[in-house]
Design a protein around this motif. Sequence first.
Motif, short mmCIF file in Angstrom:
data_model
loop_
_atom_site.label_atom_id
_atom_site.label_comp_id
_atom_site.label_asym_id
_atom_site.label_seq_id
_atom_site.Cartn_x
_atom_site.Cartn_y
_atom_site.Cartn_z
N PRO A 86 0.82 -1.21 0.00
CA PRO A 86 0.00 0.00 0.00
C PRO A 86 0.86 1.26 0.00
CG PRO A 86 -0.81 -1.55 1.65
CD PRO A 86 0.52 -2.08 1.17
N TRP A 87 0.46 2.24 -0.81
CA TRP A 87 1.10 3.55 -0.80
C TRP A 87 0.29 4.47 0.10
CZ3 TRP A 87 -0.57 8.45 -1.64
CH2 TRP A 87 0.40 9.45 -1.71
N LEU A 88 0.97 5.13 1.05
CA LEU A 88 0.33 6.13 1.90
C LEU A 88 1.05 7.45 1.74
CD1 LEU A 88 -0.22 4.09 5.21
CD2 LEU A 88 -1.98 4.81 3.58
N PRO A 89 0.34 8.56 1.90
CA PRO A 89 1.00 9.87 1.82
C PRO A 89 2.02 10.04 2.93
CG PRO A 89 -1.24 10.11 2.62
CD PRO A 89 -1.10 8.70 2.17
N GLU A 90 3.02 10.87 2.67
CA GLU A 90 4.02 11.17 3.70
C GLU A 90 3.34 11.89 4.86
OE1 GLU A 90 8.09 13.83 4.13
OE2 GLU A 90 7.34 13.32 2.15
N PRO A 91 3.46 11.39 6.08
CA PRO A 91 2.72 11.98 7.20
C PRO A 91 3.28 13.34 7.61
CG PRO A 91 4.20 10.27 8.01
CD PRO A 91 4.28 10.23 6.51
N LEU A 92 2.36 14.17 8.10
CA LEU A 92 2.73 15.47 8.64
C LEU A 92 2.36 15.51 10.11
CD1 LEU A 92 1.31 18.03 6.04
CD2 LEU A 92 3.67 17.23 6.22
N LEU A 93 3.27 15.98 10.95
CA LEU A 93 2.91 16.29 12.33
C LEU A 93 2.44 17.74 12.32
CD1 LEU A 93 5.73 14.65 14.48
CD2 LEU A 93 3.59 13.67 13.64
N THR A 94 1.15 17.94 12.52
CA THR A 94 0.57 19.27 12.33
C THR A 94 0.36 20.00 13.64
OG1 THR A 94 -1.53 18.08 12.10
CG2 THR A 94 -0.52 18.88 10.10
N ALA A 95 0.40 21.32 13.56
CA ALA A 95 0.24 22.17 14.73
C ALA A 95 -1.21 22.16 15.21
CB ALA A 95 0.68 23.60 14.39
N PRO A 96 -1.44 22.51 16.48
CA PRO A 96 -2.79 22.45 17.04
C PRO A 96 -3.83 23.25 16.26
CG PRO A 96 -1.17 22.78 18.78
CD PRO A 96 -0.44 22.91 17.48
N ASP A 97 -3.44 24.41 15.72
CA ASP A 97 -4.43 25.25 15.06
C ASP A 97 -4.96 24.63 13.77
OD1 ASP A 97 -2.02 25.57 13.77
OD2 ASP A 97 -2.27 27.70 13.39
N VAL A 98 -4.25 23.65 13.22
CA VAL A 98 -4.75 22.98 12.02
C VAL A 98 -6.00 22.18 12.36
CG1 VAL A 98 -4.23 21.29 10.22
CG2 VAL A 98 -2.47 22.89 10.97
N ALA A 99 -5.97 21.47 13.48
CA ALA A 99 -7.13 20.67 13.88
C ALA A 99 -8.35 21.56 14.15
CB ALA A 99 -6.79 19.85 15.12
N GLU A 100 -8.11 22.81 14.55
CA GLU A 100 -9.21 23.72 14.84
C GLU A 100 -9.92 24.18 13.57
OE1 GLU A 100 -7.42 26.81 17.10
OE2 GLU A 100 -6.86 25.48 18.76
N ASP A 101 -9.24 24.12 12.43
CA ASP A 101 -9.84 24.45 11.14
C ASP A 101 -10.33 23.13 10.54
OD1 ASP A 101 -10.41 25.02 8.47
OD2 ASP A 101 -8.81 26.51 8.30
N ALA A 102 -11.61 22.81 10.78
CA ALA A 102 -12.12 21.49 10.42
C ALA A 102 -11.97 21.18 8.94
CB ALA A 102 -13.59 21.38 10.83
N GLU A 103 -12.24 22.17 8.09
CA GLU A 103 -12.15 21.92 6.64
C GLU A 103 -10.71 21.67 6.23
OE1 GLU A 103 -14.06 24.78 4.19
OE2 GLU A 103 -15.95 24.69 5.28
N LEU A 104 -9.78 22.44 6.78
CA LEU A 104 -8.37 22.24 6.43
C LEU A 104 -7.88 20.90 6.95
CD1 LEU A 104 -5.69 23.25 5.31
CD2 LEU A 104 -5.27 24.40 7.48
N ALA A 105 -8.22 20.57 8.20
CA ALA A 105 -7.80 19.29 8.77
C ALA A 105 -8.33 18.13 7.95
CB ALA A 105 -8.28 19.18 10.22
#
Length: 295
Positions: A86-105
């Motif tokens: 299986p190919w998976l995208p390269e993971p990103l460790l994202t900052a807290p404010d990304v999770a707060e933007d539901a559409e972006l997350a």
Amino acid sequence: MGEHAGGTAATGAFLAHRALLFTVAYEMLGSAADAEDVVQEAWLRWADVDLGSVRNQRAYLVRVVTRQALGRLRTLRRRRETYIGPWLPEPLLTAPDVAEDAELADSVSTAMLLVLETLAPTERAVFVLREVFALEYGEIAAAVGKSPAAVRQIAHRARAHIAARRRPREAVSPAEARRVLAAFQQAVETGDLRLLLGLIAPDVVLLTDGGGVVRAALSPVVGADRVARVLGGIGGAMSLGAARVNGGPGLVLRRGGGIDTVMSVRIDGGLVTGLYAVRNPEKLSRVGRETAVRR
């Protein structure tokens, strides 16, 4: 004479849009390393531009990044056709404010990026620019080299394609996600199969990406019993830490001080429904720092 983009003002303008440009490239490519390369190429082109000739700097830079990413995506597609397992995208460790933007997350989630992989390159570019970044059809047309009318048709087709392949997502509060993730982490750490089976959905799917470099399942592991057996042996071999991965809950698994696996955890209705485990070392080299993504 207009100022060339190598100047201080233009450097500031580029930096102001850099996170947005990275997000566009990452959502098109599913690779943080390639997205960084595309942004760097955009900077090199921007440095030679006469700023007086640029009416909309954001639109201009997005156009440059989109064209660069389209060219790179076609090359990456050919490589992925021969990818082992299986190919998976390269993971990103994202900052807290990304999770707060539901559409972006949601747009950078592993599940969404996997669905985007099923689009043709131009369809993917149009979908990302229209649905995620709300660009006008005229702007998108300039970026992908199509007429606005053609872009409208492509956008409609891409939306229908995504809707048909995407599993509806149930809303999960941040508190609920943290609770489920903490219980799931404890179950994996202790190898408690009974607790695990109470936390994962009957039709849970585990995808593991080793790229043929490290050990990983070569096909999806489906079903609570099978997934629980795989997870049950992890705790004794690795240490686990909670993390925000691609805008949502996740775990970073370490062995001998180094990162062994980054796992994105999909939670629906209080249960884990999807697990996306990246083990390919090439995709883990830049995971050590949080990545800013912006719309």
